[in-house]
Write an enzyme that holds these catalytic residues in place. Structure first.
Site, PDB file in Angstrom:
ATOM      1  CG  HIS A 156      40.398  -6.003  81.781  1.00  7.19           C
ATOM      2  ND1 HIS A 156      41.240  -5.007  81.330  1.00  7.19           N
ATOM      3  CD2 HIS A 156      39.458  -5.384  82.553  1.00  7.19           C
ATOM      4  CE1 HIS A 156      40.845  -3.845  81.810  1.00  7.19           C
ATOM      5  NE2 HIS A 156      39.756  -4.038  82.550  1.00  7.19           N
ATOM      6  CG  ASP A 198      34.846  -3.666  83.427  1.00  9.89           C
ATOM      7  OD1 ASP A 198      36.089  -3.534  83.468  1.00  9.89           O
ATOM      8  OD2 ASP A 198      34.091  -2.769  83.010  1.00  9.89           O
ATOM      9  CG  HIS A 214      38.001  -2.440  78.568  1.00  6.93           C
ATOM     10  ND1 HIS A 214      37.055  -3.311  79.061  1.00  6.93           N
ATOM     11  CD2 HIS A 214      38.495  -1.782  79.648  1.00  6.93           C
ATOM     12  CE1 HIS A 214      36.971  -3.193  80.372  1.00  6.93           C
ATOM     13  NE2 HIS A 214      37.851  -2.279  80.763  1.00  6.93           N
ATOM     14  NE  ARG A 229      34.378  -0.079  86.949  1.00  5.04           N
ATOM     15  CZ  ARG A 229      35.142  -1.160  87.143  1.00  5.04           C
ATOM     16  NH1 ARG A 229      35.687  -1.768  86.103  1.00  5.04           N
ATOM     17  NH2 ARG A 229      35.396  -1.600  88.344  1.00  5.04           N
TER      18      ARG A 229
END
Length: 332
Positions: A137, A139, A288, A305
């Site tokens: 996917h 983000d 990723h 993140r």
């Protein structure tokens, strides 16, 4: 903005100039199509403009770059991110995310998600990754303006396992045959939150949540990178539901072929995390795969993140993505 793929030598010349100006910094590629490790820079020490330009050029060229042995704290990570764009402020975070730093999400929050809907974490993972390609996917790909980039910092990592893998979607597009490139250039696909989830039998609280909080956008199947002009095979396993204008059997077969192309090993890089490691990737040009080999080991894995605000994707014909439901530019 050009819609042609930019010549590789043009990128290389620009990056060499940036790297030359950033004295002491070294950019060492780690795989043939994607990934480079950057050394000789202290991300917490305050970066000059030449260093920022060199890092930006490396991210654009290699799609994901890695730094090791960094001593960033929460404030330092946010300050570093701000040199490259405006950090996203997510609406909802879990209890592991640090108070006082609304831009930072801590990945340990993910351990809480299944419990909100009556599932243990391992069942939650299985239902989100019930096929080999579902875990891949970008983000927040269902949004009309997915983040431009993500910066992930490792605080605590397991002694083994827990690696992350990225794939270069520009290289994947370039690797398609010319007739297939021409065919997919004109297509659009709906990206919808939750389509990669396999429901539980009977009543499923998470499915009810998805129905009440739908997020979906119609994105070009090939987007034009706003900075490099490269054509990006804009597919992923977790959000893409169907190619517009095609029947479900046609769409399913084509999407499976494109996803297999996007995740071919030669287009990927796998990173072994250490405490103090930082990965900085272009969320517009990569997908990723988060690790699935460490949950049963019982070792803690704490990552922080920060995402950078993105733009609305634009297709080869110059037309932007369209919101379907639950999303508008700049509103999280």
């Amino acid at each position: 903005m050009t819609t042609d793929r930019a010549p590789a030598d043009r990128f290389d010349e620009a990056q060499e100039m940036d790297f030359d100006e950033a004295q002491g910094m070294e950019v060492n590629p780690v795989a043939g199509h994607i990934g480079a490790e950057i050394s000789g820079v202290d991300l917490a020490g305050g970066l000059d403009d030449a260093a920022v330009a060199a890092i930006r050029a490396a991210v654009l060229r290699w799609k994901v770059v890695f730094f090791r042995g960094q001593r960033l704290d929460h404030a330092g990570q946010v300050a570093f991110a701000r040199r490259f764009g405006e950090p996203v402020v997510p609406r909802r975070r879990g209890s592991a995310s640090p108070p006082g730093f609304p831009e930072i999400e801590t990945t340990a929050d993910r351990l809480e998600l299944g419990g909100r809907f009556g599932m243990e974490h391992d069942e939650w993972l299985r239902r989100r990754r019930h096929t080999l390609l579902r875990g891949w996917h970008c983000d927040h790909g269902a949004r009309i303006d997915p983040p431009a980039a993500t910066i992930l910092r490792a605080e605590t990592v397991p002694p083994y396992g827990g690696d992350t893998t990225w794939s270069n979607l520009a290289a994947a597009y370039a690797g398609l045959s010319a007739p297939v490139r021409e065919f997919v250039d004109g297509l659009r696909a709906e990206h919808r939150l939750g389509v990669g989830y396999q429901p539980r039998p009977g009543d499923d609280a998470y499915v009810r949540h998805l129905l009440d909080h739908q997020v979906a956008s119609l994105h070009p199947l090939v987007r034009v990178h706003p900075e490099t002009g490269e054509r990006i095979l804009y597919v992923n396993g977790y959000y893409v539901e169907q190619i517009a204008g095609l029947s479900r059997p046609e769409s399913g077969a084509i999407l499976e072929m494109l996803l297999e192309q996007a995740t071919r090993p030669e287009y990927t890089v796998r990173f072994r995390w250490e405490p103090g490691s930082v990965a900085f990737w272009d969320n517009r040009a990569t997908i990723h795969l988060a690790p699935a080999d460490n949950a049963h080991l019982g070792f803690p894995r704490t990552m922080h993140r920060v995402m950078l605000t993105g733009d609305v994707p634009v297709g080869v014909d110059g037309s932007p993505s369209e919101p379907v439901v639950g999303t508008e530019p700049g509103r999280w």
